[in-house]
Scaffold this motif. Structure first.
Motif, mmCIF file in Angstrom:
data_model
loop_
_atom_site.group_PDB
_atom_site.id
_atom_site.type_symbol
_atom_site.label_atom_id
_atom_site.label_comp_id
_atom_site.label_asym_id
_atom_site.label_seq_id
_atom_site.Cartn_x
_atom_site.Cartn_y
_atom_site.Cartn_z
ATOM 1 N N THR A 1 65.038 -1.341 71.828
ATOM 2 C CA THR A 1 65.413 -0.033 70.981
ATOM 3 C C THR A 1 65.710 -0.641 69.818
ATOM 4 O O THR A 1 66.410 -1.742 69.520
ATOM 5 C CB THR A 1 66.576 0.502 71.783
ATOM 6 O OG1 THR A 1 67.594 -0.538 71.887
ATOM 7 C CG2 THR A 1 66.287 0.858 73.039
ATOM 8 N N GLY B 1 59.821 0.898 68.545
ATOM 9 C CA GLY B 1 60.961 1.241 69.552
ATOM 10 C C GLY B 1 61.492 2.542 69.204
ATOM 11 O O GLY B 1 61.436 3.233 68.318
ATOM 12 N N GLU B 2 61.926 3.024 70.527
ATOM 13 C CA GLU B 2 62.509 4.687 70.472
ATOM 14 C C GLU B 2 63.949 4.425 70.419
ATOM 15 O O GLU B 2 64.631 3.807 71.208
ATOM 16 C CB GLU B 2 62.171 5.234 71.692
ATOM 17 C CG GLU B 2 62.499 6.703 71.749
ATOM 18 C CD GLU B 2 61.821 7.353 73.081
ATOM 19 O OE1 GLU B 2 62.560 8.104 73.824
ATOM 20 O OE2 GLU B 2 60.517 7.232 73.121
ATOM 21 N N ASP B 3 64.423 5.324 69.319
ATOM 22 C CA ASP B 3 66.044 5.309 69.197
ATOM 23 C C ASP B 3 66.813 6.097 70.166
ATOM 24 O O ASP B 3 65.929 6.813 71.077
ATOM 25 C CB ASP B 3 66.512 5.527 68.001
ATOM 26 C CG ASP B 3 66.134 6.984 67.160
ATOM 27 O OD1 ASP B 3 65.654 7.794 68.092
ATOM 28 O OD2 ASP B 3 66.006 7.112 66.201
ATOM 29 N N LYS B 4 68.017 6.560 70.232
ATOM 30 C CA LYS B 4 68.608 7.187 71.296
ATOM 31 C C LYS B 4 68.139 8.775 71.034
ATOM 32 O O LYS B 4 68.441 9.528 71.808
ATOM 33 C CB LYS B 4 70.253 7.077 71.006
ATOM 34 C CG LYS B 4 70.728 5.869 71.478
ATOM 35 C CD LYS B 4 72.190 5.650 71.315
ATOM 36 C CE LYS B 4 72.634 4.194 72.014
ATOM 37 N NZ LYS B 4 73.958 3.938 71.549
ATOM 38 N N THR C 1 60.545 7.463 67.355
ATOM 39 C CA THR C 1 59.971 6.243 67.417
ATOM 40 C C THR C 1 59.945 5.735 66.097
ATOM 41 O O THR C 1 59.525 6.026 64.953
ATOM 42 C CB THR C 1 58.319 6.473 67.668
ATOM 43 O OG1 THR C 1 58.568 7.058 69.365
ATOM 44 C CG2 THR C 1 57.739 5.035 67.869
#
Length: 450
Positions: free
Chosen positions: A183, A214-217, A221
């Motif tokens: 992340t 990476g995928e954030d909260k 992406t």
């Protein structure tokens, strides 16, 4: 060794920077168990061989090292002590059962996705249970890591692991698994910790680092370009690098980052492997010669002083004299500041291992020498061009001779400079005064008093 450590840990590391990173994290994990790193294996309580499967005869080299180290284990145990011996990394992942059978002296065998489980493995091994752990866990090892790291001023930060490209010559997809990206929040938090521990340069690592997704909260992406911009916003970060890349994953956002982010160093390792379209297809590289050249041109248009290094395989099955010449011409057309080049050798379990039309060993050797000579000429020419320039140098260690420190230029050239040891870990402006084929010599730039 740390002052409160009661047990001695010796780690021998082969291979890529990812392996070096993995070794440092293994030391972090074992430190709370009382293990502190030492420089030699003689009286160690644990020895870990962190292996690489890329090079020729990798498994044979591991067994040779086991044979050399066995005497230390035998001696310690004859004196009533205990020494755990482990094989980790990609050779362990690929050939764990074979190692277990052939080397009874080994107590633990574990792959690169499982070292966060070391405390449990050590407990079992101390109970005289031989441990083999080569699974690909559902939970990422990065989620299990301790925060503490001791890397110094030039630090590695792993952001991505594994590869989905399946080049026909490569074992990485089978030993490291499919592509996984951390992340953005976790990466940035670790970058802050590294800076707090003294890091000034951060190298973002991955088997295929520019495939980072990476995928954030919030569910967005991120690509590598956006991540570089975020890391650059951290005040203590002065220099950023990344490795290793794949040409297919150089996107427009990453190209813009090379032009816009001044902390991103103007050096890029971009493996191509061959300049022949026929060989690139046989290697399953998923790009052709012109695509690679176009990517390089776009990157140089974004940042004119950008220099490249690359990887080359000579003598791949079916390679002709013309295919080799196509590679030589690509090197002439692009120009490389450095390169890693190897004779092809089969890796068990890869598609290329079953290919026919093999190239004779003497032909491979002659082609390798010719290619390496051309790259050496380019490297020396580039080194000479930097003479007289002023470079910001992060001094990382003592140099080859007394009174010298060593660091790297923004173009990743090694440079030795007469300097006081108190400057280790500092970034200092250095004037390049001499160039050789392998390194530069410089002197600290004197600032005139006003």
């Amino acid at each position: 060794m740390t002052n409160n450590a009661k047990k001695k840990l010796f780690i021998k590391t082969w291979g890529c920077q990812m392996n070096s990173y993995d070794s440092s994290r293994m030391a972090d994990i074992l430190r709370p168990l009382g293990y502190g790193e030492v420089d030699g294996p003689e009286d160690a309580d644990m020895i870990i061989l962190n292996t690489c499967h890329i090079r020729e005869k990798a498994t044979d080299k591991v067994f040779s090292e086991i044979g050399r180290l066995k005497k230390h284990k035998d001696k310690k145990e004859a004196e009533g002590g205990k020494m755990l011996m482990a094989v980790a990394g990609c050779v362990a992942q690929a050939e764990g059962d074979f190692i277990l059978q052939r080397a009874p002296v080994i107590d633990m065998i574990f792959g690169p996705q499982t070292y966060h489980e070391l405390p449990e493995m050590v407990l079992k091994a101390n109970g005289n249970e031989r441990v083999v752990n080569t699974d690909f866990p559902v939970i990422s090892k990065f989620d299990q890591m301790p925060d503490e790291q001791q890397q110094g001023a030039a630090a590695f930060l792993s952001i991505q692991e594994g590869c989905d490209k399946f080049c026909t010559f490569c074992v990485v997809p089978y030993t490291r698994g499919s592509e996984y990206s951390r992340t953005p929040e976790g990466i940035i938090q670790e970058a802050h910790r590294l800076v707090d521990n003294g890091a000034k340069e951060i190298t973002l690592l991955g088997q295929n680092v520019n495939a980072f997704h990476g995928e954030d909260k919030a569910g967005n992406t991120w690509g590598l370009g956006r991540l570089i911009e975020a890391v650059a916003e951290i005040d203590g970060v002065k220099q950023i690098r990344y490795t290793t890349s794949h040409p297919r994953d150089v996107d427009e956002e990453l190209i813009r980052a090379h032009g816009d982010v001044k902390k991103l160093m103007p050096f890029l390792h971009l493996p191509v492997q061959s300049g022949s379209d026929k060989m690139l297809k046989a290697m399953n590289r998923k790009h052709d010669r012109e695509f690679f050249i176009d990517v390089c041109n776009k990157l140089r248009a974004a940042r004119s002083d950008l220099v490249f290094s690359s990887d080359f395989i000579v003598g791949f099955p079916g390679e002709t004299d013309q295919d080799h010449e196509d590679t030589m011409q690509l090197i002439r057309d692009i120009g490389f500041a450095s390169a890693y080049s190897f004779k092809y050798s089969a890796r068990p379990g890869t598609p290329a291992a079953n290919m026919t039309n093999l190239v004779r060993e003497d032909v491979k050797q002659a082609r390798l020498v010719e290619l390496q000579n051309l790259v050496a000429e380019q490297y020396l020419e580039f080194n000479k061009k930097t003479v007289g320039t002023v470079q910001p140098i992060l001094f990382e260690r003592k140099g080859r001779h007394d009174g010298q420190l060593q660091g790297r230029t923004q173009f990743y050239q090694a440079i030795n400079v007469p300097a006081n040891e108190r400057l280790i870990g500092e970034i200092v402006d250095v004037t390049v005064t001499q160039a050789t084929a392998n390194a530069l010599i410089g002197e600290i730039k004197m600032v005139n008093a006003a």
